[in-house]
Write an enzyme that holds these catalytic residues in place. Structure first.
Site, short mmCIF file in Angstrom:
data_model
loop_
_atom_site.label_atom_id
_atom_site.label_comp_id
_atom_site.label_asym_id
_atom_site.label_seq_id
_atom_site.Cartn_x
_atom_site.Cartn_y
_atom_site.Cartn_z
N GLU A 180 -11.85 -2.98 -4.68
CA GLU A 180 -11.90 -1.53 -4.41
C GLU A 180 -11.13 -0.79 -5.50
O GLU A 180 -10.38 0.14 -5.22
CB GLU A 180 -11.30 -1.22 -3.03
CG GLU A 180 -11.96 -1.96 -1.89
CD GLU A 180 -11.42 -1.60 -0.51
OE1 GLU A 180 -10.20 -1.37 -0.40
OE2 GLU A 180 -12.21 -1.55 0.45
N HIS A 184 0.84 -1.21 0.00
CA HIS A 184 0.00 0.00 0.00
C HIS A 184 0.87 1.24 0.00
O HIS A 184 1.41 1.63 1.02
CB HIS A 184 -0.92 0.00 1.22
CG HIS A 184 -2.13 0.87 1.03
ND1 HIS A 184 -2.06 2.16 0.54
CD2 HIS A 184 -3.45 0.63 1.26
CE1 HIS A 184 -3.28 2.66 0.49
NE2 HIS A 184 -4.14 1.76 0.91
N HIS A 196 -6.25 -1.39 -7.12
CA HIS A 196 -6.85 -0.71 -5.96
C HIS A 196 -6.69 0.80 -6.11
O HIS A 196 -5.57 1.31 -6.23
CB HIS A 196 -6.13 -1.23 -4.71
CG HIS A 196 -6.74 -0.79 -3.43
ND1 HIS A 196 -6.34 0.35 -2.78
CD2 HIS A 196 -7.72 -1.34 -2.67
CE1 HIS A 196 -7.05 0.48 -1.66
NE2 HIS A 196 -7.89 -0.53 -1.57
N CYS A 233 -10.26 3.54 7.64
CA CYS A 233 -9.32 4.42 6.93
C CYS A 233 -9.96 5.76 6.57
O CYS A 233 -9.28 6.80 6.58
CB CYS A 233 -8.81 3.72 5.68
SG CYS A 233 -10.10 3.06 4.61
#
Ligand SMILES: [Zn+2]
Length: 664
Positions: free
Chosen positions: A350, A238, A298, A441
């Site tokens: 996502e 990420h 993502h 988040c």
């Protein structure tokens, strides 16, 4: 750098970079004086302030309702207990700084679940919610004293100082669980948490003038440099560490942070992030960044990475890298962005969908993706000075982003579709805003953006002050000090009063939004004239005196918008926009079932200011429509359809909603 066998350094990479230690801006992005860039953020001393209007109200609501909620949730959800657990693990000698290489991860666990057998709570990235909240507090304390927020920040920074290990490492999950450090970077989010810590530290320093968190962040970054610089140790699944390290370089002048950010950008695309179980596209690790033509995988990961790519490119004068990022932004806007500015067409990852795959009901549009897109667009605006980035930031801000927050500031959307059906069911999206999430988040991400909103209004370039976003505010830059008074976006009327202006301050540029069909300007007592913007801005260049007044009138007449015909999901539909606001049709305003309504695109629109329960002030837009019941053979009858701003939906209970309406 020789760290990646598949990447040949470009000529620009070999160019030595002159560093300029210490940030010159008080905002989240402060390029060094030698960085590429057409425009610069306002300087530290300019201290822009929101004084009235919608954005001001949002920022105040953020401080008075949303942030206190976050403080309670971080305690209730276990985020702070996790840090305390890490401290106890360190005191008991169970975390020795190297992790425990013998710990096996049971296969039945989800990728972000903690190992069983510890008291750690929540997904492995719980620290990042603490850091985003600290970032929001850092920016908020720059506006004035907030004793409760300051007290929380002080006690939390103390906790973090205790939890940080001797060598600078800090991650409550790894320290509490004993899972080996960096053993599964595809999912462990260790660098992701580090990135948010660094950004919080910068906010705390630039906003609140507090350097304690910056000390923790630099110790952590020094550890990262020792562990990762010049090696192929892996990449975090990420991104965000890239943009965070560049900003820490800007803050401290330590070139090793910039070099590590550049290394992480260049290493992406070679499989170093490891096996995500979702494929390498999901992590943007399937192709080198500078070869990517379109956004994939993502959405939040992709857009955070782009912020870092743009930062690295501007600080290292890497035009090839910058151009690749610009090309993907253009492609994203042309084919992978919703009318609301949202990104992400698929729930399953996502993620971004194919080009023109933009179903309104299946839209994912994670709130964090809107924030990431806003952050990336700001960096491209600074780099290029192109008004299209400011236009898009406005679209995101008032629509895809703002809709995520309830009118009272106490509930939030994670997913932001453009249509909710009356029988909505989705396992990962209840269709209503919620106070918090097990994966939380989005809420603290909203808070850090709202707390820093005043930093995104204006820039400076040479002798000109550029104003990009309109709201009640005081601004100074390029020598000019101005008061901006407006009821925007409800009204298109803007008044700028010059408060001070030395003889050298002459340039003022006002963004003319691309949607404003006919704008006019008046300076003092001159006659009103039609604006002919140059590259998206009205440029005014003259000698200014205190008391001079500029009146800008933007055309916010409600208008019909039509989709690109390649977006199959909404072909034959139309939507309403008014100024920067996208409108939606909510069941509560209709006299017939929403899915039996059809509009006549191009029909005359009537607007009216009203106060609605649960929403307060709004402008409704009405238009002739047909009620077409779903019964076979029904011809339908004339009726009226009513639309409200999209950001205000879901404040009056459950019910259907849609942005795109079928044509009759
Ligand atoms: Zn999110």
């Amino acid at each position: 750098m020789g760290v990646c066998p598949l990447h040949t350094p470009t000529e620009s990479e070999a160019t030595p970079v002159t560093t300029s230690p210490g940030a010159t801006s008080s905002g989240p992005v402060a390029p060094t004086s030698s960085a590429l860039g057409a425009q610069r953020p306002l300087t530290r001393t300019s201290r822009p302030r929101l004084t009235a209007g919608l954005l001001h109200d949002w920022q105040r609501r953020n401080a008075s309702a949303s942030m206190p909620l976050a403080l309670r949730q971080l305690e209730a959800a276990g985020n702070l207990d996790n840090v305390r657990l890490a401290i106890r693990a360190g005191a008991a000698g169970t975390a020795d700084g190297d992790g425990h290489a013998s710990v096996d991860r049971p296969r039945q666990l989800g990728p972000v679940d903690p190992l069983p057998g510890t008291d750690y709570r929540g997904p492995v990235f719980m620290d990042s919610d603490v850091y985003k909240t600290l970032e929001a507090i850092g920016w908020e304390l720059g506006h004035g004293p907030e004793p409760d927020l300051a007290g929380f920040a002080a006690s939390t920074i103390d906790l973090l100082a205790h939890a940080q290990q001797q060598d600078g490492y800090l991650n409550s999950y790894v320290q509490a669980s004993g899972e080996p450090r960096y053993s599964r970077l595809a999912w462990s989010h260790e660098h992701y948490c580090d990135g948010h810590l660094i950004q919080a530290a910068i906010a705390s320093h630039r906003g609140a003038g507090d350097s304690r968190l910056l000390d923790i962040a630099t110790r952590l970054a020094d550890h990262l440099v020792r562990e990762f610089a010049g090696k192929e140790m892996g990449l975090d699944g990420h991104p965000i560490i890239e943009t965070a390290l560049v900003e820490l370089y800007r803050e401290t002048g330590t070139e090793a942070y910039l070099n590590l950010a550049r290394q992480f950008v260049d290493q992406r695309g070679h499989g170093l992030a490891g096996d995500s179980g979702m494929g390498r596209r999901y992590l943007q690790d399937h192709m080198p960044v500078r070869e990517l033509a379109t956004e994939t995988g993502h959405a939040v990961r992709a857009l955070y990475l782009e912020a870092g790519v743009t930062d690295v490119a501007t600080e290292t004068h890497d035009r090839e890298l910058l151009d690749s990022s610009i090309g993907r932004w253009d492609d994203m806007l042309a084919a992978k962005t919703y009318l609301t500015g949202g990104n992400g067409s698929r729930h399953v990852d996502e993620g971004f969908g194919d080009r023109f795959e933009l179903p309104p009901d299946r839209a994912y549009n994670e709130t964090c993706a809107a924030i990431a897109s806003f952050h990336w667009s700001w960096r491209l605006l600074l780099a290029t000075g192109d008004a299209k980035y400011a236009d898009h930031m406005e679209r995101v801000l008032y629509n895809g982003f703002a809709a995520a927050i309830a009118t009272e500031g106490d509930r939030f959307f994670y997913v932001n579709p453009l249509q909710r059906r009356e029988d909505h069911f989705e396992k990962d999206d209840p269709g209503r805003r919620r106070a918090w999430f097990s994966c939380a988040c989005c809420p603290p991400n909203i808070m850090r953006l709202l707390a820093s909103l005043d930093k995104y209004l204006a820039t400076r370039a040479h002798d000109t002050l550029y104003i990009h976003q309109y709201t009640g505010a005081r601004l100074s830059g390029a020598g000019l000090e101005l008061e901006m008074v407006t009821d925007y976006p409800w009204s298109g009327l803007l008044t700028f009063t010059v408060l001070s202006a030395p003889a050298s301050a002459r340039g003022l540029a006002l963004r003319i939004p691309s949607w404003s069909a006919a704008s006019t300007v008046t300076i003092n007592n001159s006659s009103e004239r039609v604006v002919a913007p140059h590259a998206g801005y009205l440029h005014l260049h003259q000698e200014w005196r205190p008391g001079d007044e500029i009146t800008l009138r933007l055309d916010i007449t409600p208008r019909w918008s039509y989709p690109d015909r390649r977006v199959d999901a909404v072909r034959g539909c139309a939507a309403i926009e008014r100024g920067p606001l996208v409108y939606c049709f909510e069941q509560a305003d209709q006299s017939v079932r929403l899915d039996e309504l059809a509009v006549t695109p191009g029909a005359e629109l009537t607007e009216r200011e009203v106060t609605l329960d649960g929403i307060g002030r709004t402008y409704r837009v009405s238009m002739p429509a047909r009620h077409v019941p779903s019964a076979p053979g029904s011809a339908g009858r004339e009726t009226t359809a009513v639309a409200i701003p999209y950001f205000q939906w879901d404040n009056r209970g459950p019910g259907a909603m849609r942005v795109w309406m079928p044509g009759s």
